[in-house]
Structure formats: C-alpha cells, structure tokens
Design an enzyme around this catalytic site. Sequence first.
Site, PDB file in Angstrom:
ATOM      1  N   ILE A 128      85.953 -50.102  83.919  1.00 29.36           N
ATOM      2  CA  ILE A 128      84.734 -50.301  83.115  1.00 29.36           C
ATOM      3  C   ILE A 128      83.579 -50.780  83.998  1.00 29.36           C
ATOM      4  CG2 ILE A 128      86.069 -50.815  81.027  1.00 29.36           C
ATOM      5  CD1 ILE A 128      85.102 -53.795  81.448  1.00 29.36           C
ATOM      6  N   ASP A 129      83.881 -51.173  85.252  1.00 29.93           N
ATOM      7  CA  ASP A 129      82.835 -51.716  86.138  1.00 29.93           C
ATOM      8  C   ASP A 129      81.941 -50.625  86.737  1.00 29.93           C
ATOM      9  OD1 ASP A 129      84.206 -54.052  85.645  1.00 29.93           O
ATOM     10  OD2 ASP A 129      85.243 -54.075  87.568  1.00 29.93           O
ATOM     11  N   ARG A 156      71.381 -59.524  68.175  1.00 38.48           N
ATOM     12  CA  ARG A 156      69.939 -59.533  67.979  1.00 38.48           C
ATOM     13  C   ARG A 156      69.590 -59.869  66.524  1.00 38.48           C
ATOM     14  NH1 ARG A 156      68.689 -55.062  69.636  1.00 38.48           N
ATOM     15  NH2 ARG A 156      67.762 -55.432  71.656  1.00 38.48           N
ATOM     16  N   MET A 171      81.210 -58.093  81.433  1.00 43.27           N
ATOM     17  CA  MET A 171      82.110 -57.998  82.593  1.00 43.27           C
ATOM     18  C   MET A 171      81.413 -57.209  83.693  1.00 43.27           C
ATOM     19  SD  MET A 171      85.994 -57.461  81.338  1.00 43.27           S
ATOM     20  CE  MET A 171      87.003 -58.861  80.880  1.00 43.27           C
TER      21      MET A 171
END
Length: 351
Positions: A128-129, A156, A171
Amino acid sequence: MSMKRIAVLTSGGDAPGMNPAIRAVVRMAAANNIEVVGIERGYQGLIEADFHPLRIRDIGGILGRGGTMLQSARTEEFKTDAGRRRAIHNLNKAAIDGLIIIGGNGTHQGAHLLSQMGFPIVTIPSTIDNDLCYTDFTLGVYTTLNTVLDAIDKIRDTASSHQRAFLIETMGRNSGYLALMAGIAGGAEVILIPEAPMTPEEVLEAIQTQYALGKPHSIILVAEGYKPGTMAVYNYLHEREKEIGFTVRMTILGHIQRGGRPTAHERILATRFGVAAVEHLIAGNCGVMVGIMENKIQTTELSKVVSCHKGADLEMYKLAQMLEFGHGKFAANGHPALNLKTHWPRFATGD
Ligand code: F6P
C-alpha cells in the site's frame, strides 16, 4: 527450463490485490498445464516447507477478497544465508521449477537474494506504500487510497460541524505517497510528508491563514514517516488552540488501510501482473519484477529494483501546495516548505 510446477507466496504487509494476483497466477498456470503450489505465510512457510497444491477450485471466490488467502509474515530467518539455503532445498525437494513472489520492499530484498542463488523467480510488486521503483503502481494502492479518502470525507463532516483542525495519519512507512495523493483527492488543507517536511510552527501559520480565510475546518494529512511526527504537531497545536481559532483532534487510521475489497482497478492490475509473472517464468525471463509503466506491463531486474527507493512525487506536492495556498497569505511565494516562486513562476506575478 520448462516449467511443470511453480509456487506462489505472499510476503510482508498484506495489501488488497494479493488475492486477485494469486487467482491470476493459478488460472494462467492451469491454461499452460503447469501445476501450482501455494506457500503459506511467505518466507516463513518457504523455510518450513509449508506447501500445498493450489488448484482452480481452491481459488474460487477470492477475486473480491482483501488480505491474502496464503497468509503473510515478516521473517528474520530469511535474512540469513542458512534460512535461504533451506528455502532452496525445500523448493528443489518439492520439484518446484519456478517461484512467484508477491510483496513490497522488504520482500523484494529477499527475492533478490534468493534469485542470486540461481532459483528462477519473478516478483509482483504489492504494497500500500507504493514505494517501489520501476512500477507506477504497486498492488494495494488504489484500494487504500479510496479507504483513506472515505475516512477524510467522514472526518471532514464532523471537523466542519465543530470548527476543528483534524490531523489524520496515514501509513506509508518512509514514503509520503499515500498522504500526498489522498490529501490531493480529499482536498486536505495541509499535507505533511517526509519528503518535504513543514515544521509545527509552519503548520500553525498555515492553519491560521485558513481560519482567517473563513474555513470552517482544517484537514491535515500526515504521513507516518513525517518527522517530528503526528503527535508532536498535535501537542504543539493543542497548546495553541486559542491562537488558532480551531480546536484540534487527531485520528490515526492504522491497519484499516490494509483491509477491504480490492477495487475494480486493483483487480485488473493484479490480474495483469499475475498473468505476466507466469508468462515471464515460462519464457525464462527470471530474476525480474513485473511492473506497470505508462499502462504497459514491463519487467525490471531485481538488482535494479532493490537499489532504488521511490518517495512521494514532489511535482505533485507542488501542485497540492498551489491548490492549498494559491490564495491567501502564501499566494506570492508559496509555503516556506517549498519555494513556489521558483517552481511556479505564476505565483511570482500573481496572475
Ligand atoms: O509496508 C506496509 C505497511 O502497512 C506500512 O505502511 C506500515 O508502516 C507497516 O506496513 C506496518 O507493518 P505491520 O503490519 O508490521 O504493523
């Protein structure tokens, strides 16, 4: 060497897209009369010979599932010579001709070392990085960005109802990619990434500017690799709430970012990667990672992949800054963290 039996494993942090990639490997192998062996728990299962046949019926229903049906692990033992020799021994004993490894940065370091020992390997980038070079996207990124975006939209709502400044930590390990791209997609007011760190003082200034502009909230996206860290910024702002005008809250998204059903885009990419990995093993193009660049599947030698680190794209950061500070206090020069006057000449003239 002709491939009769190949193996597949998933290693390191799981990512949405691993399952569709496993499915594509099994289906593509079956179409070429190749048996597939599933290795459980990544390199740990490789060292322990935790192998089982993976047939078409075993992969039914996994296309839309997050995580990895083969499970994953981070394994210290694989970093040793003895651990890797044991892995090769187990592969040979099980008459496995080639190996497909699905994983991120650390996984690729291990894959490279194993490949140097002469075993035919093709890897699929999955983290996912999105911090691997030679691929525009790694598996997991599309889905995770949507997860982060969903969280931003929800936060928000409440931030706006209570006139709050909200720090949201993503992450990403040492890369600011997730925070930056989610920040752009989610319209964050401030984005804090390791590649272009703003100080807590600068964050305060930015938020005050936005408060003065009449914003009902401020969303600050923070990459986990940002220094001095989310907590430090939170404490700094919290102590100055009266000055800022907003009260301050913080949410660390954590492992929720790693789960979830892979999106359509993710499943398609995973399928292309899985098919390509088998194709390259069959063709004998080994010791490589499959990747996607300009919407084309390409391969890159593992030695090149492991000697390169990809961080957040600073051009995109400039764009984000232009969107955040294109009006108000920083319009002339951009935020101090990047001199927009240099990078965006329009700011100099105020056009
Ligand atoms: O590399 C993927 C990743 O999710 C990083 O973004 C994060 O820093 C790390 O893994 C978390 O690792 P663990 O699963 O050990 O908590």
